[in-house]
Design a protein around this motif. Structure first.
Motif, PDB file in Angstrom:
ATOM      1  N   LEU A  15       0.800  -1.219   0.000  1.00 30.25           N
ATOM      2  CA  LEU A  15       0.000   0.000   0.000  1.00 30.25           C
ATOM      3  C   LEU A  15       0.833   1.269   0.000  1.00 30.25           C
ATOM      4  O   LEU A  15       0.295   2.350   0.130  1.00 30.25           O
ATOM      5  CB  LEU A  15      -0.947   0.015   1.215  1.00 30.25           C
ATOM      6  CG  LEU A  15      -2.020  -1.058   1.238  1.00 30.25           C
ATOM      7  CD1 LEU A  15      -2.883  -0.910   2.477  1.00 30.25           C
ATOM      8  CD2 LEU A  15      -2.888  -0.981  -0.001  1.00 30.25           C
ATOM      9  N   ARG A  16       2.128   1.165  -0.179  1.00 31.11           N
ATOM     10  CA  ARG A  16       2.964   2.357  -0.202  1.00 31.11           C
ATOM     11  C   ARG A  16       2.740   3.115  -1.497  1.00 31.11           C
ATOM     12  O   ARG A  16       2.656   2.531  -2.569  1.00 31.11           O
ATOM     13  CB  ARG A  16       4.437   1.994  -0.088  1.00 31.11           C
ATOM     14  CG  ARG A  16       4.769   1.467   1.272  1.00 31.11           C
ATOM     15  CD  ARG A  16       6.262   1.332   1.452  1.00 31.11           C
ATOM     16  NE  ARG A  16       6.532   0.752   2.747  1.00 31.11           N
ATOM     17  CZ  ARG A  16       7.385  -0.216   2.953  1.00 31.11           C
ATOM     18  NH1 ARG A  16       8.078  -0.703   1.957  1.00 31.11           N
ATOM     19  NH2 ARG A  16       7.567  -0.685   4.154  1.00 31.11           N
ATOM     20  N   GLN A  17       2.709   4.427  -1.380  1.00 27.16           N
ATOM     21  CA  GLN A  17       2.515   5.249  -2.562  1.00 27.16           C
ATOM     22  C   GLN A  17       3.793   5.255  -3.385  1.00 27.16           C
ATOM     23  O   GLN A  17       4.876   5.432  -2.870  1.00 27.16           O
ATOM     24  CB  GLN A  17       2.164   6.674  -2.168  1.00 27.16           C
ATOM     25  CG  GLN A  17       0.812   6.782  -1.528  1.00 27.16           C
ATOM     26  CD  GLN A  17       0.487   8.210  -1.154  1.00 27.16           C
ATOM     27  OE1 GLN A  17       1.351   9.069  -1.155  1.00 27.16           O
ATOM     28  NE2 GLN A  17      -0.758   8.452  -0.847  1.00 27.16           N
ATOM     29  N   GLY A  18       3.646   5.067  -4.674  1.00 25.88           N
ATOM     30  CA  GLY A  18       4.786   5.099  -5.566  1.00 25.88           C
ATOM     31  C   GLY A  18       5.549   3.791  -5.653  1.00 25.88           C
ATOM     32  O   GLY A  18       6.435   3.660  -6.462  1.00 25.88           O
ATOM     33  N   GLY A  19       5.230   2.829  -4.842  1.00 25.81           N
ATOM     34  CA  GLY A  19       5.906   1.539  -4.887  1.00 25.81           C
ATOM     35  C   GLY A  19       7.401   1.693  -4.691  1.00 25.81           C
ATOM     36  O   GLY A  19       7.859   2.320  -3.754  1.00 25.81           O
ATOM     37  N   ASN A  20       8.194   1.121  -5.583  1.00 26.40           N
ATOM     38  CA  ASN A  20       9.659   1.196  -5.497  1.00 26.40           C
ATOM     39  C   ASN A  20      10.214   2.314  -6.371  1.00 26.40           C
ATOM     40  O   ASN A  20      11.349   2.255  -6.796  1.00 26.40           O
ATOM     41  CB  ASN A  20      10.267  -0.143  -5.909  1.00 26.40           C
ATOM     42  CG  ASN A  20      10.020  -1.206  -4.864  1.00 26.40           C
ATOM     43  OD1 ASN A  20       9.844  -0.899  -3.704  1.00 26.40           O
ATOM     44  ND2 ASN A  20      10.013  -2.449  -5.283  1.00 26.40           N
ATOM     45  N   LYS A  21       9.428   3.332  -6.641  1.00 25.44           N
ATOM     46  CA  LYS A  21       9.867   4.418  -7.503  1.00 25.44           C
ATOM     47  C   LYS A  21      10.459   5.565  -6.706  1.00 25.44           C
ATOM     48  O   LYS A  21      10.426   6.700  -7.127  1.00 25.44           O
ATOM     49  CB  LYS A  21       8.694   4.909  -8.349  1.00 25.44           C
ATOM     50  CG  LYS A  21       8.167   3.853  -9.286  1.00 25.44           C
ATOM     51  CD  LYS A  21       7.028   4.359 -10.096  1.00 25.44           C
ATOM     52  CE  LYS A  21       6.496   3.228 -10.966  1.00 25.44           C
ATOM     53  NZ  LYS A  21       5.426   3.659 -11.805  1.00 25.44           N
ATOM     54  N   ARG A  22      11.025   5.253  -5.569  1.00 27.77           N
ATOM     55  CA  ARG A  22      11.647   6.276  -4.746  1.00 27.77           C
ATOM     56  C   ARG A  22      12.920   6.751  -5.429  1.00 27.77           C
ATOM     57  O   ARG A  22      13.700   5.959  -5.934  1.00 27.77           O
ATOM     58  CB  ARG A  22      11.936   5.729  -3.363  1.00 27.77           C
ATOM     59  CG  ARG A  22      10.661   5.317  -2.645  1.00 27.77           C
ATOM     60  CD  ARG A  22      10.941   4.599  -1.391  1.00 27.77           C
ATOM     61  NE  ARG A  22      11.422   5.540  -0.389  1.00 27.77           N
ATOM     62  CZ  ARG A  22      11.836   5.170   0.796  1.00 27.77           C
ATOM     63  NH1 ARG A  22      11.844   3.901   1.132  1.00 27.77           N
ATOM     64  NH2 ARG A  22      12.244   6.061   1.663  1.00 27.77           N
ATOM     65  N   ARG A  23      13.134   8.052  -5.422  1.00 25.47           N
ATOM     66  CA  ARG A  23      14.284   8.627  -6.104  1.00 25.47           C
ATOM     67  C   ARG A  23      15.481   8.782  -5.190  1.00 25.47           C
ATOM     68  O   ARG A  23      16.603   8.915  -5.661  1.00 25.47           O
ATOM     69  CB  ARG A  23      13.907   9.980  -6.683  1.00 25.47           C
ATOM     70  CG  ARG A  23      12.848   9.862  -7.767  1.00 25.47           C
ATOM     71  CD  ARG A  23      12.437  11.207  -8.295  1.00 25.47           C
ATOM     72  NE  ARG A  23      13.601  11.946  -8.751  1.00 25.47           N
ATOM     73  CZ  ARG A  23      13.646  13.265  -8.825  1.00 25.47           C
ATOM     74  NH1 ARG A  23      12.625  13.987  -8.474  1.00 25.47           N
ATOM     75  NH2 ARG A  23      14.737  13.872  -9.239  1.00 25.47           N
ATOM     76  N   ILE A  24      15.264   8.769  -3.893  1.00 29.55           N
ATOM     77  CA  ILE A  24      16.353   8.985  -2.946  1.00 29.55           C
ATOM     78  C   ILE A  24      16.556   7.713  -2.127  1.00 29.55           C
ATOM     79  O   ILE A  24      15.606   7.193  -1.544  1.00 29.55           O
ATOM     80  CB  ILE A  24      16.043  10.169  -2.012  1.00 29.55           C
ATOM     81  CG1 ILE A  24      15.854  11.442  -2.830  1.00 29.55           C
ATOM     82  CG2 ILE A  24      17.147  10.333  -0.985  1.00 29.55           C
ATOM     83  CD1 ILE A  24      15.372  12.619  -2.004  1.00 29.55           C
ATOM     84  N   HIS A  25      17.800   7.221  -2.112  1.00 29.24           N
ATOM     85  CA  HIS A  25      18.140   6.022  -1.345  1.00 29.24           C
ATOM     86  C   HIS A  25      19.370   6.326  -0.496  1.00 29.24           C
ATOM     87  O   HIS A  25      20.368   6.831  -1.008  1.00 29.24           O
ATOM     88  CB  HIS A  25      18.458   4.844  -2.268  1.00 29.24           C
ATOM     89  CG  HIS A  25      17.339   4.454  -3.155  1.00 29.24           C
ATOM     90  ND1 HIS A  25      16.328   3.623  -2.751  1.00 29.24           N
ATOM     91  CD2 HIS A  25      17.049   4.792  -4.435  1.00 29.24           C
ATOM     92  CE1 HIS A  25      15.472   3.452  -3.733  1.00 29.24           C
ATOM     93  NE2 HIS A  25      15.891   4.158  -4.768  1.00 29.24           N
TER      94      HIS A  25
END
Length: 101
Positions: free
Chosen positions: A33-43
């Motif tokens: 249910l996380r917004q954006g799934g694994n499309k996070r730009r910052i790691h």
């Protein structure tokens, strides 16, 4: 409708609501249910404490890797690499940052 049927309907309703809540909890804990799934730009790749209130962090933003110094009053860019190498580790980045400053 007698009292036995009403109790059965209420218990069935509570069971269905409980199952829905349990499924939502499992989905949230599993990351569905996380917004954006694994499309996070910052790691944040790695971090190292330097003292009680200072640290270094190796961060990937899109295709750039940056090494930043963090204190309670300030965040400083120490090193930036536009083309990250796959095998580089934190120590390599730290050595590069030390030699360039």
């Amino acid at each position: 409708m007698d009292q036995g049927q009403l109790v059965r309907i209420m218990l069935s309703l509570l069971l269905v609501v409980g199952l829905i809540l349990a499924a939502a909890w499992v989905a949230r804990r599993g990351g569905m249910l996380r917004q954006g799934g694994n499309k996070r730009r910052i790691h944040i790749l790695d971090s190292q404490r330097l003292g009680t209130r200072a640290s270094l962090a190796l961060v990937r933003v899109d295709d750039r890797e940056i090494l930043i110094g963090i204190t309670p009053q300030h965040i400083s860019l120490l090193h930036s690499d536009a083309t990250p190498a796959a095998g580089k580790d934190f120590d390599t980045h730290l050595d590069q940052a030390r030699s360039s400053s």
